[in-house]
Design a protein around this motif. Sequence first.
Motif, mmCIF file in Angstrom:
data_model
loop_
_atom_site.group_PDB
_atom_site.id
_atom_site.type_symbol
_atom_site.label_atom_id
_atom_site.label_comp_id
_atom_site.label_asym_id
_atom_site.label_seq_id
_atom_site.Cartn_x
_atom_site.Cartn_y
_atom_site.Cartn_z
ATOM 1 N N TRP A 77 0.810 -1.219 0.000
ATOM 2 C CA TRP A 77 0.000 0.000 0.000
ATOM 3 C C TRP A 77 0.843 1.268 0.000
ATOM 4 O O TRP A 77 0.307 2.359 0.173
ATOM 5 C CB TRP A 77 -1.003 0.006 1.154
ATOM 6 N N ILE A 121 -0.983 4.970 -0.552
ATOM 7 C CA ILE A 121 -1.017 5.927 0.554
ATOM 8 C C ILE A 121 -0.164 7.153 0.246
ATOM 9 O O ILE A 121 -0.523 8.269 0.632
ATOM 10 C CB ILE A 121 -0.615 5.231 1.868
ATOM 11 N N VAL A 179 -9.779 9.957 2.165
ATOM 12 C CA VAL A 179 -9.063 9.181 3.180
ATOM 13 C C VAL A 179 -9.900 7.981 3.621
ATOM 14 O O VAL A 179 -9.366 6.888 3.819
ATOM 15 C CB VAL A 179 -8.699 10.076 4.382
ATOM 16 N N ASP A 180 -11.186 8.160 3.757
ATOM 17 C CA ASP A 180 -12.056 7.090 4.243
ATOM 18 C C ASP A 180 -12.432 6.079 3.167
ATOM 19 O O ASP A 180 -12.933 5.006 3.482
ATOM 20 C CB ASP A 180 -13.336 7.670 4.845
ATOM 21 N N ASP A 222 -10.806 2.356 3.207
ATOM 22 C CA ASP A 222 -9.792 2.264 4.261
ATOM 23 C C ASP A 222 -9.766 0.890 4.912
ATOM 24 O O ASP A 222 -8.728 0.465 5.416
ATOM 25 C CB ASP A 222 -9.969 3.360 5.307
ATOM 26 N N THR A 223 -10.850 0.158 4.866
ATOM 27 C CA THR A 223 -10.841 -1.197 5.420
ATOM 28 C C THR A 223 -9.960 -2.129 4.606
ATOM 29 O O THR A 223 -9.476 -3.125 5.116
ATOM 30 C CB THR A 223 -12.258 -1.786 5.501
ATOM 31 N N TRP A 227 -6.999 -1.120 2.931
ATOM 32 C CA TRP A 227 -5.578 -0.830 3.063
ATOM 33 C C TRP A 227 -5.124 -0.529 4.490
ATOM 34 O O TRP A 227 -3.961 -0.200 4.714
ATOM 35 C CB TRP A 227 -5.150 0.299 2.131
ATOM 36 N N MET A 228 -5.988 -0.675 5.482
ATOM 37 C CA MET A 228 -5.592 -0.359 6.859
ATOM 38 C C MET A 228 -4.679 -1.406 7.492
ATOM 39 O O MET A 228 -4.243 -1.239 8.624
ATOM 40 C CB MET A 228 -6.812 -0.136 7.746
ATOM 41 N N LYS A 255 0.236 4.434 8.194
ATOM 42 C CA LYS A 255 -0.958 4.856 8.945
ATOM 43 C C LYS A 255 -0.709 6.187 9.643
ATOM 44 O O LYS A 255 -1.599 7.036 9.707
ATOM 45 C CB LYS A 255 -1.325 3.805 9.991
ATOM 46 N N VAL A 310 -1.261 9.100 7.324
ATOM 47 C CA VAL A 310 -2.682 9.368 7.094
ATOM 48 C C VAL A 310 -3.296 10.038 8.327
ATOM 49 O O VAL A 310 -4.087 10.981 8.208
ATOM 50 C CB VAL A 310 -3.428 8.064 6.737
ATOM 51 N N GLN A 339 -5.437 13.580 8.960
ATOM 52 C CA GLN A 339 -6.736 13.612 9.621
ATOM 53 C C GLN A 339 -6.709 14.529 10.847
ATOM 54 O O GLN A 339 -7.692 15.194 11.127
ATOM 55 C CB GLN A 339 -7.161 12.198 10.039
#
Length: 123
Positions: free
Chosen positions: A53, A57, A95-96, A99-100, A102-103, A110, A113, A117
Amino acid sequence: MAINLSKIKSMFFGSKQKLIRINEPSMDINGTHIENVSTFKYLGVTLDKSLTWNVHIDKLCSKARQKLCFIQRTSSYLDKKTIILLYKSLILSHVDYCDTVWMNCAKYLKDGVEKIQNRGPNL
């Protein structure tokens, strides 16, 4: 429905160690060569061979920083409600998004990011 052969790409996924050992085969469909790629943008998410990622990112943070600078430059002309609306629509929506997926990236990605935020409420 016909397949658009110019849009077809191939990519092998795996760990860096396994990808080094694989000799990627050349693929053809109806005589048209299928290009092997190392990264590919699919539905707004940039995938790489190792699913690290990094590329996704980096692009995400770069775009978000540009938009944050735009909001900061124009914030003296806008009320707080409009600034929050701009932040949510221009930055948080990107951003959202997925996100599940690439988190599970590395902590340092992270953190990048999260910095973006965290800058939002301070506008």
